[in-house]
Design an enzyme around this catalytic site. Structure first.
Site, PDB file in Angstrom:
ATOM      1  N   SER A 276       0.870  -1.214   0.374  1.00  0.00           N
ATOM      2  CA  SER A 276       0.059  -0.217  -0.066  1.00  0.00           C
ATOM      3  C   SER A 276       1.128   1.162   0.078  1.00  0.00           C
ATOM      4  O   SER A 276       1.892   1.466   0.114  1.00  0.00           O
ATOM      5  CB  SER A 276      -0.552  -0.178   1.415  1.00  0.00           C
ATOM      6  OG  SER A 276       0.506   0.224   2.145  1.00  0.00           O
ATOM      7  N   LYS A 277       0.076   2.858  -0.133  1.00  0.00           N
ATOM      8  CA  LYS A 277       0.718   3.500  -0.520  1.00  0.00           C
ATOM      9  C   LYS A 277       2.349   3.830   0.648  1.00  0.00           C
ATOM     10  O   LYS A 277       2.819   4.422   0.735  1.00  0.00           O
ATOM     11  CB  LYS A 277      -0.309   4.211  -0.418  1.00  0.00           C
ATOM     12  CG  LYS A 277       0.251   5.951  -0.403  1.00  0.00           C
ATOM     13  CD  LYS A 277      -1.034   7.076  -1.376  1.00  0.00           C
ATOM     14  CE  LYS A 277      -1.344   8.010  -0.085  1.00  0.00           C
ATOM     15  NZ  LYS A 277      -0.360   8.973   0.597  1.00  0.00           N
ATOM     16  N   ARG A 278       0.999   3.388   2.602  1.00  0.00           N
ATOM     17  CA  ARG A 278       1.418   3.786   3.100  1.00  0.00           C
ATOM     18  C   ARG A 278       3.055   2.961   3.594  1.00  0.00           C
ATOM     19  O   ARG A 278       3.682   4.088   4.010  1.00  0.00           O
ATOM     20  CB  ARG A 278       0.715   3.182   4.322  1.00  0.00           C
ATOM     21  CG  ARG A 278      -0.164   3.707   4.790  1.00  0.00           C
ATOM     22  CD  ARG A 278      -0.944   3.758   6.014  1.00  0.00           C
ATOM     23  NE  ARG A 278      -1.500   4.772   6.492  1.00  0.00           N
ATOM     24  CZ  ARG A 278      -1.607   5.895   6.778  1.00  0.00           C
ATOM     25  NH1 ARG A 278      -0.236   6.636   6.613  1.00  0.00           N
ATOM     26  NH2 ARG A 278      -2.915   6.843   7.148  1.00  0.00           N
ATOM     27  N   GLY A 280       5.579   3.065   1.391  1.00  0.00           N
ATOM     28  CA  GLY A 280       5.829   3.305   0.755  1.00  0.00           C
ATOM     29  C   GLY A 280       6.519   4.680   1.493  1.00  0.00           C
ATOM     30  O   GLY A 280       7.500   4.957   1.345  1.00  0.00           O
ATOM     31  N   GLU A 299      -1.447  16.159  -0.852  1.00  0.00           N
ATOM     32  CA  GLU A 299      -0.796  15.599  -0.696  1.00  0.00           C
ATOM     33  C   GLU A 299       0.777  14.453  -1.316  1.00  0.00           C
ATOM     34  O   GLU A 299      -0.640  14.086  -2.788  1.00  0.00           O
ATOM     35  CB  GLU A 299      -1.212  14.305   0.516  1.00  0.00           C
ATOM     36  CG  GLU A 299      -0.388  13.341   1.193  1.00  0.00           C
ATOM     37  CD  GLU A 299      -0.620  12.152   1.675  1.00  0.00           C
ATOM     38  OE1 GLU A 299      -0.131  10.722   2.001  1.00  0.00           O
ATOM     39  OE2 GLU A 299      -2.284  12.357   1.058  1.00  0.00           O
TER      40      GLU A 299
END
Length: 521
Positions: A276-278, A280, A299
Site C-alpha cells: 500500500s501507499k503507506r 512506501g 499530499e
RNA sequence: GGCGCGUUCUUCUAACGGUUAGGAAGUCGGAUUCUCAUUCCGAAAAUAGCAGUUCGAUUCUGCUACGCGCUACCA
C-alpha cells in the site's frame, strides 16, 4: 483421445481468434505499481501474440472521480513504454473507451437479462439493506441478497407486475440484480491457477445496474469485453471470486466468454498484506510510477520517474514480480520481455516487493546503458545546477564513475569534483590519511607538478609523480591518499591521475594549494 | 463467519515423480586496488506440519496450520 481432440479444437479456436486484451483501471487516484504490472503483463501477452492492447477507463462510479487520475494513468503507461493500440487518446473501432461515455449501451443488456428471467428489478433502498446488514452482523451473521432472502425483499420477484410498473412510473429508485441460479457448480479454467470451481449457492445477487443509471463494474466489464472483442481477461487476483458471476453473465447474454488469468498480488516488503501507499511512505520507496499530488489534500506521493529510476529498469523489475523466464537471464529489454513472456510462467503466489532489488536493477541499467545516453541525462542534471560543459567531457566522466552510481544524482555525489573544487573535505578520510608532514609533502608535489612541462595526461603525470616519489622514498599509500583528498575531497573515486588530467594542470595545482591551506591537522 | 486462492533459503525464485534442492538480491568473508566502487572467488541460508499414493515425493491427494483475497447501488 477424446481429450486430445477437444484440446485440438480449443487450439484451433484460439488460433482463429485475434488476441485482444485490455487494461481497465478506475481513475480513482494514481496508478499503483500493482496496476502497472497488470498493464505490463497484458501488454506483454498481447504483443507476444501479435495482439492488441486496449486501455479502457472504468469510471462508472461517479462518486470516486479524481481529477487528473485518468491523465496520470496514460502518462504512466507512456513512461513505461507500454503502447496503447486502442484507447481514449488513440481512438479505435470500439470508441468510446471511457465507460461513462458508453452509459447508454448498458441498460439494454440489463433489460435483456430481466426479460429472460436472469435478472430482476429491486426496489430496496440502500438504507434498508444497511439495516439488514447491521442486524445480521449483530447476530454474528452476514446478510446476503440471494435466493434465500430475495423472496422476502422488495423486488419484481415478490411484487406484481402492476406494482413494479407503478413504482417505476412514480420514479422510485431501483437497481437491477442478477438472479443467481441455485446450486450450480461453475467451473472455469484460469490460465494461471487451473480449474477453479464455485457453487452458486455461496454467491449473491449482485447489482448489475445502479439506481443512478450507471452499470456496475460487473455488467460494464462483461458487456464491454464482449463488444470490444476481448479474447483474454488478465487482471488481479482480487477479481477471482467474481469470475463465476462473469462467466454466468456471458452465458446468459448468449456470448462466448474470454479466457481468464488472475495475477498474484504484490505484497508489502515487510509484514503481511498487500502493498500500500503507506509502505512506501514508511520505508522511503515509491509505490507509484510517477509523482502524484492529491488534488484534494495536496499530499505528495513519490514516483519512480522523479526518484531517478530508468523506465526500462522499472519495467524489468516489475516483470520479475510474479514472472520469471525460467533461465538465468535477469536483464530484459521490453522487446526481450515480449519474446520471453508466457502466462504459464507466472507464479501463483503473491510476491513481496523488494525495494533493494529495484535499485539493483537500476544499477544494472546504469552499467549497461551507453555512456552517451547516461551523459545526456547527467547533462540535464548538471544544467539544473547551473553547470554547463562539453558533451565529450561529461561522457568521459560518466564512463569513469557510472559503475559506482545507481541513480543519475549519484553521478554528482560520486563525481562533483570533475566540475568544481571540493567545497569541504571528508572528515573520516582526513582523520585516516592526513598525517603529520603531509601538508609539506603536498606542497612539494605541487611544486614538482608545477614545473612539469610534458603533456598533461594521466600516464605522464603518473610517471613524473612516481619518479619524484622514488627520489624521496615516500610511501605511495600515504601520499596518494592525501593527494586524493586534495583533488577529490574524500577517499573515493577512479584513477587519480586521470582525474588530474581531466581537470587540468591549473586546477590541480590550485586544489593542492587550497587543501594545504585549508585542512587543519 | 462463509467462499476462494496460496505456502521452496531473510527476499525474488528454479527444479512440472529420481538433482549434493540451482540462480539472483541482501548479509558476511577473501582476492584485486592509492581510495571508493566495480570485478572475481567463497560462506551461511529453504521444500510449513501430518498422513496417504508410489520402488521413489518440493512436485500428486487429503487434513491441519498460517497467510492473502472476496463477501457494497467500489472497482
Amino acid at each position: 483421445m477424446i481429450e486430445s481432440l477437444s484440446l485440438l479444437k480449443n487450439f484451433k479456436e484460439m488460433e482463429s481468434q485475434k488476441v485482444r486484451v485490455r487494461f481497465a483501471p478506475s481513475p480513482t487516484g494514481p496508478l499503483h505499481i500493482g496496476g502497472v504490472r497488470t498493464a505490463l503483463f497484458n501488454y506483454l501477452f498481447a504483443k507476444k501474440n501479435n495482439g492488441d492492447f486496449l486501455l479502457r477507463i472504468e469510471d462508472t462510479d461517479q462518486t470516486r472521480f479524481v481529477p487528473g487520475a485518468e491523465n496520470y494513468i496514460m502518462e504512466a503507461l507512456e513512461w513505461c513504454g507500454i503502447k496503447v493500440d486502442e484507447g481514449i487518446r488513440e481512438g479505435g473501432p470500439h470508441a468510446p473507451y471511457r465507460q461513462s461515455e458508453r452509459k447508454a449501451m448498458y441498460k439494454k443488456y440489463a433489460d435483456q437479462l430481466v426479460a429472460a428471467g436472469d435478472a430482476y428489478y429491486a426496489f430496496d433502498t440502500p438504507e434498508e439493506l444497511d439495516q439488514l446488514r447491521t442486524a445480521a452482523e449483530s447476530k454474528g451473521e452476514t446478510f446476503t441478497y440471494n435466493a434465500e432472502t430475495r423472496v422476502s425483499l422488495c423486488n419484481s420477484l415478490t411484487i406484481t407486475e402492476a406494482e413494479v410498473k407503478a413504482k417505476m412510473e412514480r420514479g422510485d429508485h431501483y437497481v437491477i440484480r442478477f438472479k443467481m441460479p441455485s446450486n450450480v457448480d461453475v467451473s472455469e479454467v484460469d490460465m494461471i491457477r487451473g480449474l477453479v470451481t464455485f457453487n452458486t449457492d455461496r454467491l449473491d445477487d449482485k447489482v448489475l445496474f445502479k439506481s443512478d443509471g450507471m452499470p456496475t463494474y460487473h455488467l460494464a466489464n462483461v458487456v464491454d469485453d464482449h463488444l470490444m472483442e476481448i479474447s483474454h481477461v488478465i487482471r488481479g487476483e482480487e477479481w477471482l471470486p467474481s469470475m463465476p458471476l462473469h462467466v454466468l453473465l456471458y452465458e446468459k447474454l448468449g456470448w462466448k466468454h474470454p479466457r481468464f488469468a488472475h495475477l498474484p498480488l504484490i505484497l508489502k516488503p515487510v509484514g503481511k498484506g498487500k502493498l500500500s501507499k503507506r509502505d512506501g511512505d514508511k520505508m522511503g520507496f515509491p509505490v507509484f510510477p510517477l509523482l502524484w499530488t492529491d488534488p484534494f489534500t495536496g499530499e505528495i506521493s513519490k514516483g519512480y520517474r522523479e526518484d531517478g529510476y530508468f523506465p526500462d529498469a522499472f519495467v524489468n523489475m516489475l516483470a520479475f514480480l510474479g514472472w520469471n523466464p525460467g533461465t538465468e537471464q535477469e536483464i530484459f529489454s521490453m522487446d526481450e520481455l515480449i519474446k520471453a513472456f508466457d502466462l504459464e510462467r507466472v507464479g501463483k503466489s503473491g510476491s513481496k516487493f523488494d525495494p533493494e532489488k529495484t535499485k539493483w536493477f537500476n544499477h544494472q541499467y546504469m552499467l549497461r546503458k551507453p555512456d552517451s545516453e547516461v551523459a545526456g541525462l547527467f547533462k540535464e542534471f548538471l544544467a539544473g545546477r547551473g553547470i554547463t560543459c562539453d558533451d565529450s567531457y561529461i561522457q568521459r566522466v560518466v564512463s569513469m564513475i557510472k559503475e559506482r552510481a545507481v541513480f543519475i544524482p549519484d553521478l554528482w555525489a560520486q563525481g562533483s569534483y570533475f566540475f568544481e573544487e571540493p567545497s569541504e573535505y571528508d572528515e573520516q578520510s582526513i582523520k585516516k590519511r592526513w598525517k603529520e608532514g603531509v601538508p609539506q609533502m603536498m606542497s612539494e608535489i605541487g611544486d614538482v607538478l608545477s614545473s612539469f612541462d610534458g603533456t598533461w595526461e594521466a600516464s605522464s603525470i603518473k610517471e613524473c609523480f612516481s619518479e619524484f616519489m622514488n627520489s624521496k622514498g615516500w610511501g605511495f599509500g600515504l601520499v596518494m591518499n592525501a593527494f586524493r583528498i586534495c583533488i577529490v575531497g574524500a577517499a573515493m573515486g577512479p584513477d587519480l591521475f586521470e582525474i588530474c588530467e581531466m581537470i587540468g594542470k591549473e586546477e590541480t595545482l590550485q586544489r593542492i594549494d587550497k587543501a594545504v591551506k585549508t585542512i587543519v591537522l
